[in-house]
Structures are given as structure tokens and as C-alpha cells.
Enzyme design. Structure first.
Site, PDB file in Angstrom:
ATOM      1  N   ASP A  11       0.866  -1.173   0.000  1.00  0.00           N
ATOM      2  CA  ASP A  11       0.000   0.000   0.000  1.00  0.00           C
ATOM      3  C   ASP A  11       0.906   1.226   0.000  1.00  0.00           C
ATOM      4  OD1 ASP A  11      -2.075   1.742   0.113  1.00  0.00           O
ATOM      5  OD2 ASP A  11      -2.938   0.992   1.978  1.00  0.00           O
ATOM      6  N   ASP A 105      -2.647   2.240  -6.210  1.00  0.00           N
ATOM      7  CA  ASP A 105      -1.563   2.252  -5.219  1.00  0.00           C
ATOM      8  C   ASP A 105      -1.591   1.062  -4.272  1.00  0.00           C
ATOM      9  OD1 ASP A 105      -3.946   3.078  -4.040  1.00  0.00           O
ATOM     10  OD2 ASP A 105      -2.923   4.274  -2.526  1.00  0.00           O
ATOM     11  N   GLU A 106      -2.298  -0.002  -4.627  1.00  0.00           N
ATOM     12  CA  GLU A 106      -2.476  -1.105  -3.685  1.00  0.00           C
ATOM     13  C   GLU A 106      -2.586  -2.414  -4.446  1.00  0.00           C
ATOM     14  OE1 GLU A 106      -5.542  -2.233  -0.004  1.00  0.00           O
ATOM     15  OE2 GLU A 106      -5.939  -0.515  -1.317  1.00  0.00           O
TER      16      GLU A 106
END
Length: 503
Positions: A11, A105-106
Site C-alpha cells: 500500500d 496504489d495497492e
């Protein structure tokens, strides 16, 4: 559950805000809020400096401004975020063929499937190496969680924030989960959490002690049984490399309620066009058109229409959305509109009947026209006050990338009353100077984002952009002389000239 912590969850830390701080040296170490800048805008991401004031994601932007009036408020730059995300996902792909992206983003990574780790020591080494590679490639930091299941890996990455790594050893799951609040578990939102609280269950240990039968009685068979398994630390979900899209949609929230029915119709058609663009970009078509309308009193209505076959024709989607709008009462005002397409397929079935009807209508119109005359074109609704094309093109948003013929690359710090303020700096540079121009200055043009970490010559070491953020406390070259307003970034520095800001 696996016997080794070989599922990794990455993350990125405050991704949008961190990317803006890396791109704009004058913002490093300062409060940055990214999101919609209008009075009804919502916070997308807040930097850790802004979070100290209580600002968080999904908060109304007006509330964020009250909590952190001196923060820099910027519009999102998704082209930059996507390019950085592609770099990060490429690094994850080197570790394993099984990478499950959850957002820009993860992502989850199955390290065992790629042979990158088979025990705790190798998993930790792989995670640390990944964090270093991400920092070198993007200048940003990410937090890594390692565990024997997806649920625990995600919990571990949350505990690792910011810029850390947490590994949960198999066999310690119950001990780690017991004191955590029930909202920690996937699928426990505000409503379920409140329901459990009323039943006296506030921690994961409470759920485990209550037993499966009690949770099933409270939440139903599927949800109750799944929650009990998670409370015991059991999660057998695999990392899935391909996640099929179920729908494509776009929506807009308006600063002022829309009352004009013609304007509402125009906005629906515009959203339909944007929705089809996304649909085509994803390589899909769809059968069901969905219209979403949130009215002045916050009541939300949805209407849908299912076509005979999948389509990605903008005219078909636009007309279907228009028909759905006819069934909605908008007289009290509309604050949000959305258009979506569901029932996705990877092929398109052309509507031959609709095409034939359109051709027939065109032929009838042409034959009805007098000899030597052309049929009158369809009229479009004109705005109340026509805006010159040049003026429309000269709308500058806070955070927008620009380039000046003399001063080079920079970004918009604020605009209003015919003026635009630009700070000229680049990723990796020292904080730059601020200059003010007329909004129609021909030497100032919109620009594409610069890479956060410039490409290095062979054998050269990439600059450590994230480390440069420690210099954020350095004073900039000149003090601010203007007062930021709506749509401006509140950042020290100026050229000494006052700038009036409008809405």
C-alpha cells in the site's frame, strides 16, 4: 492459511499527496490535500502532515479547509498517478505472475507462486528489497505487509504505515487479531460495526467468543459464518491475477444545484460520452445503462435500461440515458448525476434496427426539404452566457502542470480575476520562485507531468527524491504576498505582487 508468510500486500503511503510532494519541492514536509476543489468537493488523499489536523480521505473539502486552512489544495493529476502506478506494478510483476491490483496504489502479490519466498526470512528480505526498489524508481514510499493470508497481509501493511514492513508469523494470528476493533475485518462497515456494538461486540476477540451461531443469528448465514472464520484468522482467498470489471461509470457533483431541465439533459449526455470513452478504453461493451440522480434533499434515485445486446456506441448510451432521465423528477434541483454501463462483455453487438431507423429518418428529412434547400441542422442548446473559446481554454486549476517559454516547467499555485500564479520548480530541484501572469499569456501553456525520478544515464545512481523531502523545512527564497482562496494552493513564496483570487 499458509504455513509461511508468502502473501504480500503493498500500500503506497498517501499516494496522490506523496506524488504531489515529490513533484513540487516547495510542498515537501507541508500539509497537502488532493481532491475536488469546489464547495462540494471531496478529499481524495491527504498527506500525513495534513492528517495531523484531522483531514482524511472522503471528507468534504469544505470541512478540510476549516481544519487545515493553510494546506495546499490541489486537483488530482491522474496521468501522473497512473504512470507511477505502472512503474510500481511492473516491480511487483517481477516478483510473481500472481499480482492482484486493488487500485492504483495497492496490490496483493503471491510470492510463493513466483519463487520469491518460501519462509519468513526470504519473505522479509523480498519485502525490504521491494520497498527499496520502489523508492529508487519513483521516489515514493510504500508500506508492506506479509502474512499467510490476504486478510492478515492487509492488516499488517496498515500497521506498517508509513514507510514500514510488518510480518505476521503463522500461528500468531489469534493473538494479534484479538484486541483489534471489529471494523478491522473486511466486510465490517459502519452499519455492521454499529449492529455488533449494540450486541456488545467491539473487538475481534468478542466475535470469536460469541461463536458462529450467534454471529449467524445477528448477521445472516453467509456474512455471520464468514466473519467468524475471519475472527479466528482463517482466510483462504487466493491471489487472483485477473479481476474482471463488473461495471464502468462516471459521475459529477455540481457546486450549485441544477434546476434547468435542459442543462440537466446536457450534463447527462456529456457523462454518457465520458462513460463510453472509459468503456472503450477498457475494451468492453455493455448491455445495461444506469442513470444515477442525487437530488437537492440528498435522496438518490437510480434508473436502468437493458438493451438487446452489448454496445459501446455513444449515441445508443446517450439516448438510453436520456430516456431514463425522463422518468426522474428533477424540479427541486439536482446535486449529482452519474451514468454507468453494466453487464459488460468483450464484444459489441451492433443495433442494426436502430441503425436502419436512423438512416430512414435521415432520408425522410432530406426528402421533405424543398428542392435546392438543405434540411435544417438539429439545434443545440446554447449556454446562457456564451464564453469565448480562448477564455474557456484558459482555465487554470491549482496543481496543474504548465510550461513557460522563458521560465520553463512549473505548476499553478492559484488563479482568479484574470491572473494566474505559477511556481517554477521541478522534481528534484530546490523550491522555486513564484510569478504571476495574465490568464491569456501566450507564453504560458498546459504541460504534461514530469517524471518524479528523471531517467539516469547508464551506471548513474537515481536521485533519492524521497530523501530530498527532508529538506522541506528549508525556507523558500521569497515570502508570500498573496492570500490564497478557493482553487489555490497555500504555499509560501511569491514575487511580491498581490494576486486577487476568485472562485
Amino acid at each position: 492459511m499458509r504455513s509461511a508468510p508468502t502473501i504480500l500486500h503493498l500500500d503506497m503511503d498517501a499516494f496522490y499527496a506523496a506524488a504531489e510532494q515529490a513533484a513540487k519541492p516547495s510542498l515537501r514536509g507541508k500539509a497537502v490535500v488532493v481532491g475536488g476543489l469546489g464547495p462540494r468537493g471531496v478529499v481524495a488523499t491527504a498527506s500525513y502532515e495534513a492528517r495531523r489536523f484531522g483531514v482524511h480521505s472522503a471528507m468534504p473539502m469544505a470541512q478540510a479547509r476549516r481544519l487545515a486552512p493553510n494546506a495546499a489544495y490541489l486537483v488530482p493529476r491522474f496521468s501522473l498517478y497512473r504512470s507511477v502506478s505502472e512503474q510500481v506494478m511492473e516491480l511487483l510483476g517481477r516478483l510473481s505472475p500472481l499480482v492482484e491490483p486493488l487500485s492504483l496504489d495497492e496490490a496483493f502479490v503471491d510470492l510463493e507462486a513466483g519463487g520469491a519466498a518460501d519462509d519468513s526470512a526470504s519473505a522479509r528480505a523480498t519485502g525490504e528489497r521491494l520497498r527499496a526498489d520502489i523508492r529508487a524508481a519513483t521516489g515514493l514510499t510504500g508500506s508492506v505487509g506479509l502474512a499467510g493470508s490476504k486478510m492478515l497481509a492487509k492488516i499488517a501493511s496498515e500497521q506498517a504505515k508509513p514507510d514500514g514492513l510488518v510480518l505476521i508469523e503463522p500461528g500468531t494470528e489469534r493473538e494479534l487479531l484479538a484486541p483489534l476493533p471489529v471494523r478491522t475485518l473486511p466486510g465490517v462497515g459502519p452499519a455492521t460495526g454499529e449492529h455488533l456494538r449494540r450486541a456488545g461486540m467491539t473487538t475481534v476477540a468478542d466475535l470469536a467468543e460469541a461463536g458462529e451461531d450467534e454471529l449467524v443469528r445477528l448477521l445472516g448465514r453467509a456474512h455471520g459464518a464468514a466473519l467468524f472464520r475471519m475472527a479466528l484468522g482463517h482466510d483462504d482467498r487466493p491471489v487472483v491475477a485477473e479481476r474482471d470489471a463488473k461495471s464502468v461509470s462516471v459521475e459529477d457533483t455540481f457546486d450549485v444545484d441544477l434546476h434547468d431541465r435542459v442543462r440537466v439533459r446536457i450534463e447527462v449526455e456529456r457523462l454518457a460520452e465520458r462513460c463510453v470513452q472509459r468503456l472503450r478504453a477498457s475494451g468492453h461493451s455493455g448491455r445495461t445503462i444506469v442513470l444515477k440522480v442525487r437530488r437537492y434533499d440528498f435522496s438518490t434515485l437510480t434508473r436502468s435500461e437493458t438493451l438487446r445486446g452489448p454496445t459501446d456506441d455513444p449515441a445508443v448510451v446517450r439516448e438510453a440515458a436520456g430516456r431514463l432521465l425522463e422518468s426522474v423528477d428533477t424540479t427541486g434541483g439536482v446535486r449529482l448525476l452519474g451514468v454507468g454501463v453494466t453487464g459488460l462483455a468483450d464484444y459489441t453487438q451492433e443495433d442494426l434496427f436502430a441503425q436502419a431507423a436512423a438512416e430512414e429518418a435521415a432520408a425522410s428529412a432530406a426528402s421533405a426539404a424543398a428542392p435546392g434547400e438543405q434540411p435544417e441542422p438539429e439545434r443545440e442548446a446554447a449556454p446562457t452566457e456564451p464564453v469565448p473559446a480562448e477564455a474557456a481554454a484558459r482555465h487554470w486549476s491549482a496543481g496543474q502542470d504548465v510550461r513557460h517559454a522563458v521560465y520553463g516547467a512549473g505548476w499553478v499555485q492559484g488563479s482568479g480575476v484574470g491572473r494566474v500564479t505559477v511556481r517554477f520548480e521541478e522534481p528534484g530541484s530546490a523550491p522555486g520562485r513564484v510569478r504571476t501572469f495574465r490568464v491569456d499569456d501566450e507564453d504560458l501553456q498546459p504541460s504534461d507531468p514530469l517524471p518524479l525520478v528523471p531517467a539516469s544515464p547508464p551506471g548513474a545512481q537515481a536521485p533519492d527524491v524521497a530523501a530530498a523531502g527532508t529538506a522541506a523545512g528549508r525556507p523558500v527564497d521569497e515570502p508570500a504576498r498573496h492570500v490564497p482562496a478557493e482553487g489555490s494552493a497555500s504555499v509560501p513564496g511569491g514575487d511580491g505582487r498581490p494576486v486577487a483570487h476568485g472562485d
